[in-house]
Design an enzyme around this catalytic site. Structure first.
Site, PDB file in Angstrom:
ATOM      1  N   SER A  99      35.488  38.172  39.703  1.00 11.03           N
ATOM      2  CA  SER A  99      36.555  39.054  40.171  1.00 11.03           C
ATOM      3  C   SER A  99      36.909  38.728  41.623  1.00 11.03           C
ATOM      4  O   SER A  99      37.313  37.605  41.920  1.00 11.03           O
ATOM      5  CB  SER A  99      36.135  40.518  39.987  1.00 11.03           C
ATOM      6  N   ASP A 196      40.996  42.174  29.565  1.00 10.43           N
ATOM      7  CA  ASP A 196      40.750  42.552  30.959  1.00 10.43           C
ATOM      8  C   ASP A 196      41.982  43.280  31.486  1.00 10.43           C
ATOM      9  O   ASP A 196      43.048  42.676  31.638  1.00 10.43           O
ATOM     10  CB  ASP A 196      40.470  41.289  31.786  1.00 10.43           C
ATOM     11  N   HIS A 226      36.874  43.168  31.636  1.00 16.60           N
ATOM     12  CA  HIS A 226      36.696  42.688  32.999  1.00 16.60           C
ATOM     13  C   HIS A 226      35.236  42.459  33.369  1.00 16.60           C
ATOM     14  O   HIS A 226      34.925  41.568  34.168  1.00 16.60           O
ATOM     15  CB  HIS A 226      37.341  43.662  33.990  1.00 16.60           C
TER      16      HIS A 226
END
Length: 246
Positions: A99, A196, A226
């Site tokens: 991320s 996601d 995610h």
């Protein structure tokens, strides 16, 4: 065992360093996450099984490190990554960024390209402060950010809202990587879930199209979210690292 590094900027970073052969694998975590998460611990176990050197750490304002999260910025956390890597590792590196850590890994690669052997992005989120946060703010939120220096956003990962500071947004603009050429002269592997909702697959496709690498693949995983932390996702991560043969 958790140890601590004091950076030249005076920030005290918590870290765990697993000794082994290189290239050293470095895990770069996400926004408001820490080094005790599922992926970080899975990678440590992966490294120990293979006798590989591995570093996980907390950015300032995260986990067990010093400083207040709300005082931090992308530039600070990228600086933390460079300082931790420089002080605690030697030789080539494999950066694994999750991320926000995907953005941090790209900034780290720009800062020390000669040391990067490969980069793996997991739902990498380059430029998210501008393209996701700022772009989604309405006029009221933008006015609040300017007037109060912060704005509150709902979060499904915390009990309370995310507090987004004006400094985070403004500093983020100085760290953008998708507006200028992005040479990545080493193998790059991007892993992205189709489900996601925090970092949609369009971000992965944009990064894939923009970056210049001689050996770059993007793997879209149907149904993965995610977190990218279920057993199948983690197995794919291990297979991806093993396939690099570094």
């Amino acid at each position: 065992m958790t140890e601590y590094l004091t950076t030249p900027q005076g920030r005290r970073l918590a870290y765990v360093l697993t000794p082994g052969t290189g290239p050293t694998v470095v895990f770069l975590g996400g926004f408001k996450s820490d080094m005790t998460g599922t992926k970080a611990q899975f990678l440590e176990a992966w490294a120990k099984e293979r006798g590989r050197a591995f570093l996980r750490f907390d950015y300032s304002g995260h986990g067990q490190s010093s400083e207040d999260f709300l005082d931090g910025s992308i530039g600070d956390w990228a600086q933390d990554a460079v300082e931790a890597i420089t002080a605690l590792t030697a030789g080539p590196l494999v950066l694994v960024g999750s991320s926000m850590g995907g953005w941090i890994s790209l900034l780290t690669a720009k800062a020390m390209p000669e040391r990067i052997a490969a980069l793996v992005g997991i739902a990498a989120a380059p430029d998210f402060t501008e393209d996701s946060m700022w772009a989604s703010f309405d006029a009221t939120q933008r006015a609040a950010l300017e007037r109060d220096g912060h704005v509150a956003l709902p979060s499904e990962y915390d009990d309370g809202p995310y507090i987004i500071t004006r400094r985070l947004i403004e500093n983020g603009r100085t760290q953008l990587v998708l507006r200028d050429p992005l040479p990545l002269p080493f193998p790059v592997r991007l892993l992205q879930g189709s489900a996601d909702v925090d970092v949609p697959q369009d971000v992965a496709l944009r990064l894939f199209a923009h970056a210049d690498s001689p050996d770059m693949t993007l793997t879209l995983v149907k149904g993965a979210d995610h977190r990218f932390s279920n057993p199948d996702n983690l197995s794919l991560l291990a297979e991806t690292l093993d396939s690099l043969s570094l």
